[in-house]
Design a protein around this motif. Structure first.
Motif, PDB file in Angstrom:
ATOM      1  N   ALA A  37       0.834  -1.202   0.000  1.00 48.71           N
ATOM      2  CA  ALA A  37       0.000   0.000   0.000  1.00 48.71           C
ATOM      3  C   ALA A  37       0.871   1.255   0.000  1.00 48.71           C
ATOM      4  CB  ALA A  37      -0.922  -0.001   1.222  1.00 48.71           C
ATOM      5  N   ILE A  38       1.963   1.207   0.758  1.00 46.93           N
ATOM      6  CA  ILE A  38       2.898   2.342   0.800  1.00 46.93           C
ATOM      7  C   ILE A  38       3.553   2.538  -0.562  1.00 46.93           C
ATOM      8  CG2 ILE A  38       5.076   3.179   1.786  1.00 46.93           C
ATOM      9  CD1 ILE A  38       4.266   1.702   4.393  1.00 46.93           C
ATOM     10  N   VAL A  39       3.948   1.426  -1.194  1.00 48.78           N
ATOM     11  CA  VAL A  39       4.568   1.499  -2.522  1.00 48.78           C
ATOM     12  C   VAL A  39       3.584   2.106  -3.528  1.00 48.78           C
ATOM     13  CG1 VAL A  39       5.490   0.149  -4.451  1.00 48.78           C
ATOM     14  CG2 VAL A  39       6.158  -0.409  -2.109  1.00 48.78           C
ATOM     15  N   ALA A  40       2.316   1.665  -3.461  1.00 51.80           N
ATOM     16  CA  ALA A  40       1.292   2.202  -4.368  1.00 51.80           C
ATOM     17  C   ALA A  40       1.060   3.684  -4.091  1.00 51.80           C
ATOM     18  CB  ALA A  40      -0.014   1.424  -4.195  1.00 51.80           C
ATOM     19  N   GLY A  41       0.981   4.050  -2.813  1.00 49.73           N
ATOM     20  CA  GLY A  41       0.781   5.456  -2.449  1.00 49.73           C
ATOM     21  C   GLY A  41       1.937   6.339  -2.867  1.00 49.73           C
ATOM     22  N   ALA A  42       3.141   5.760  -2.892  1.00 50.62           N
ATOM     23  CA  ALA A  42       4.337   6.528  -3.257  1.00 50.62           C
ATOM     24  C   ALA A  42       4.266   7.035  -4.689  1.00 50.62           C
ATOM     25  CB  ALA A  42       5.585   5.672  -3.071  1.00 50.62           C
ATOM     26  N   SER A  43       3.494   6.343  -5.531  1.00 50.77           N
ATOM     27  CA  SER A  43       3.388   6.760  -6.933  1.00 50.77           C
ATOM     28  C   SER A  43       2.721   8.122  -7.076  1.00 50.77           C
ATOM     29  CB  SER A  43       2.620   5.713  -7.737  1.00 50.77           C
ATOM     30  OG  SER A  43       1.286   5.597  -7.265  1.00 50.77           O
ATOM     31  N   LEU A  44       2.023   8.557  -6.026  1.00 49.38           N
ATOM     32  CA  LEU A  44       1.351   9.864  -6.063  1.00 49.38           C
ATOM     33  C   LEU A  44       1.975  10.866  -5.090  1.00 49.38           C
ATOM     34  CD1 LEU A  44      -2.356   8.593  -6.064  1.00 49.38           C
ATOM     35  CD2 LEU A  44      -1.047   9.388  -8.032  1.00 49.38           C
ATOM     36  N   LEU A  45       3.008  10.448  -4.367  1.00 57.71           N
ATOM     37  CA  LEU A  45       3.535  11.266  -3.276  1.00 57.71           C
ATOM     38  C   LEU A  45       3.950  12.659  -3.707  1.00 57.71           C
ATOM     39  CD1 LEU A  45       4.382  11.406  -0.277  1.00 57.71           C
ATOM     40  CD2 LEU A  45       6.635  10.608  -0.995  1.00 57.71           C
ATOM     41  N   LYS A  46       4.739  12.750  -4.755  1.00 54.31           N
ATOM     42  CA  LYS A  46       5.290  14.043  -5.172  1.00 54.31           C
ATOM     43  C   LYS A  46       4.423  14.775  -6.198  1.00 54.31           C
ATOM     44  CE  LYS A  46       9.273  13.789  -2.877  1.00 54.31           C
ATOM     45  NZ  LYS A  46       9.766  14.813  -1.933  1.00 54.31           N
ATOM     46  N   PHE A 180       2.149  15.502   4.362  1.00 54.74           N
ATOM     47  CA  PHE A 180       1.345  14.612   5.215  1.00 54.74           C
ATOM     48  C   PHE A 180       1.555  13.147   4.835  1.00 54.74           C
ATOM     49  CE2 PHE A 180      -2.544  12.133   5.879  1.00 54.74           C
ATOM     50  CZ  PHE A 180      -2.666  12.238   7.246  1.00 54.74           C
ATOM     51  N   LEU A 181       1.549  12.865   3.525  1.00 49.71           N
ATOM     52  CA  LEU A 181       1.755  11.485   3.073  1.00 49.71           C
ATOM     53  C   LEU A 181       3.155  10.988   3.434  1.00 49.71           C
ATOM     54  CD1 LEU A 181       0.024  11.526  -0.444  1.00 49.71           C
ATOM     55  CD2 LEU A 181      -0.803  10.431   1.643  1.00 49.71           C
ATOM     56  N   SER A 182       4.140  11.883   3.372  1.00 52.11           N
ATOM     57  CA  SER A 182       5.506  11.511   3.753  1.00 52.11           C
ATOM     58  C   SER A 182       5.557  11.133   5.230  1.00 52.11           C
ATOM     59  CB  SER A 182       6.471  12.664   3.479  1.00 52.11           C
ATOM     60  OG  SER A 182       6.562  12.933   2.105  1.00 52.11           O
ATOM     61  N   VAL A 211       9.506  12.494  12.356  1.00 48.37           N
ATOM     62  CA  VAL A 211       9.531  13.712  13.183  1.00 48.37           C
ATOM     63  C   VAL A 211       9.750  14.954  12.319  1.00 48.37           C
ATOM     64  CG1 VAL A 211      10.808  14.947  14.982  1.00 48.37           C
ATOM     65  CG2 VAL A 211      10.291  12.512  15.267  1.00 48.37           C
ATOM     66  N   LEU A 212      10.697  14.879  11.377  1.00 51.44           N
ATOM     67  CA  LEU A 212      11.013  16.035  10.529  1.00 51.44           C
ATOM     68  C   LEU A 212       9.883  16.353   9.562  1.00 51.44           C
ATOM     69  CD1 LEU A 212      14.775  15.264   9.779  1.00 51.44           C
ATOM     70  CD2 LEU A 212      13.864  16.966  11.362  1.00 51.44           C
ATOM     71  N   ASN A 213       9.277  15.316   8.973  1.00 50.07           N
ATOM     72  CA  ASN A 213       8.148  15.552   8.063  1.00 50.07           C
ATOM     73  C   ASN A 213       6.951  16.135   8.809  1.00 50.07           C
ATOM     74  OD1 ASN A 213       9.293  14.674   5.599  1.00 50.07           O
ATOM     75  ND2 ASN A 213       8.950  12.543   6.158  1.00 50.07           N
ATOM     76  N   LEU A 214       6.723  15.656  10.024  1.00 53.25           N
ATOM     77  CA  LEU A 214       5.629  16.190  10.834  1.00 53.25           C
ATOM     78  C   LEU A 214       5.867  17.667  11.144  1.00 53.25           C
ATOM     79  CD1 LEU A 214       3.022  15.805  12.424  1.00 53.25           C
ATOM     80  CD2 LEU A 214       4.393  14.999  14.357  1.00 53.25           C
ATOM     81  N   THR A 215       7.113  18.037  11.373  1.00 50.02           N
ATOM     82  CA  THR A 215       7.454  19.447  11.625  1.00 50.02           C
ATOM     83  C   THR A 215       7.069  20.308  10.426  1.00 50.02           C
ATOM     84  OG1 THR A 215       9.316  18.792  13.037  1.00 50.02           O
ATOM     85  CG2 THR A 215       9.327  21.052  12.190  1.00 50.02           C
ATOM     86  N   ILE A 216       7.344  19.810   9.214  1.00 47.58           N
ATOM     87  CA  ILE A 216       6.992  20.562   8.005  1.00 47.58           C
ATOM     88  C   ILE A 216       5.478  20.667   7.847  1.00 47.58           C
ATOM     89  CG2 ILE A 216       7.083  20.522   5.471  1.00 47.58           C
ATOM     90  CD1 ILE A 216       9.925  19.428   5.705  1.00 47.58           C
TER      91      ILE A 216
END
Length: 239
Positions: A37-46, A180-182, A211-216
């Motif tokens: 599911a993460i791999v599939a979601g990664a296709s839309l991440l950026k 958020f997805l990151s 932690v860093l992504n949540l900060t962003i």
């Protein structure tokens, strides 16, 4: 996906025999399914980030060095999974994100009018690294040591962006959906990395990344009003 289907068939066979699958089986099934599911979601991440830049015609607020370091980091992540022979569900998103991030970096270079040497240097580094891994020269010890360094690379990739946001008091073209997805992906990967035996280096890396992504994410929400005002000013200047 064959491993997920095999686990599902095993689970059905267990239920048909009148027994409940044990906890270790359920953990393995959830880990595999979540990994894909993460791999599939990664296709839309950026994609939201890319569309945001293309639609606005600007790379304002984006720290170029952060995205360059991300490319190096995802290259090492890909090499780690490949050399250690991890299942694709355990590291596949790194390959997909690397490809998207390379395109994203190219349009950032274009809109930020970056010097040509930066693009050539990134191409050279990626090509040399890819050749070294695919030629079989990279050992497990090498990639494990590189992945330890990768934790610092991802910290170095996120911290300049976080600092830029803080100084500017706005987040420019940063995408809330991408951030958020990151964050969600890092949190999910902590579980799958433990379950797949990916090693402490990878688990630690996803903890730091989360932690860093949540900060962003929090910065995007906190500076949302300022960011909208800056976007309006930019639109007026274009007119």
């Amino acid at each position: 996906m064959a491993d997920v289907l095999a686990l599902m068939q095993e689970g059905l066979s267990t239920l048909q025999s009148g027994r409940m699958p044990d906890a270790s089986f359920l953990k393995a099934l959830v880990s595999k399914a979540l990994g894909y599911a993460i791999v599939a979601g990664a296709s839309l991440l950026k994609v939201p980030q890319i569309l945001g830049i293309l639609n606005s015609g600007s790379a304002a607020g984006l720290n170029m060095a952060s995205f360059e370091l991300e490319n190096i980091g995802f290259s090492i992540h890909t090499a780690y999974g490949f050399v250690l022979g991890l299942p694709f569900s355990a590291f596949g998103e790194a390959v997909i994100i690397l490809l998207q991030n390379t395109f994203l970096l190219a349009i950032i270079y274009y809109y930020a009018k970056a010097p040509l040497w930066r693009g050539f240097l990134m191409i050279l580094l990626t090509a040399c690294g890819g050749w070294f891994v695919l030629s079989g020269n990279a050992t497990e010890k090498m990639v494990m040591s590189a992945y330890e360094l990768n934790n610092f690379i991802f910290m170095a990739a996120r911290l300049p962006q976080i600092l830029s946001n803080y100084k500017a008091k706005n987040t420019g073209q940063l995408s809330l959906i991408t951030a958020f997805l990151s964050t969600a992906g890092c949190l999910a990967r902590i579980f799958t990395s433990i379950q797949e035996g990916a090693g402490l280096s990878m688990v630690r890396g996803f903890c730091i990344g989360g932690v860093l992504n949540l900060t962003i994410v929090l910065q995007i929400l906190w500076y949302a009003k300022n960011t909208r005002e800056q976007a309006k000013l930019h639109a007026k200047k274009k007119e």
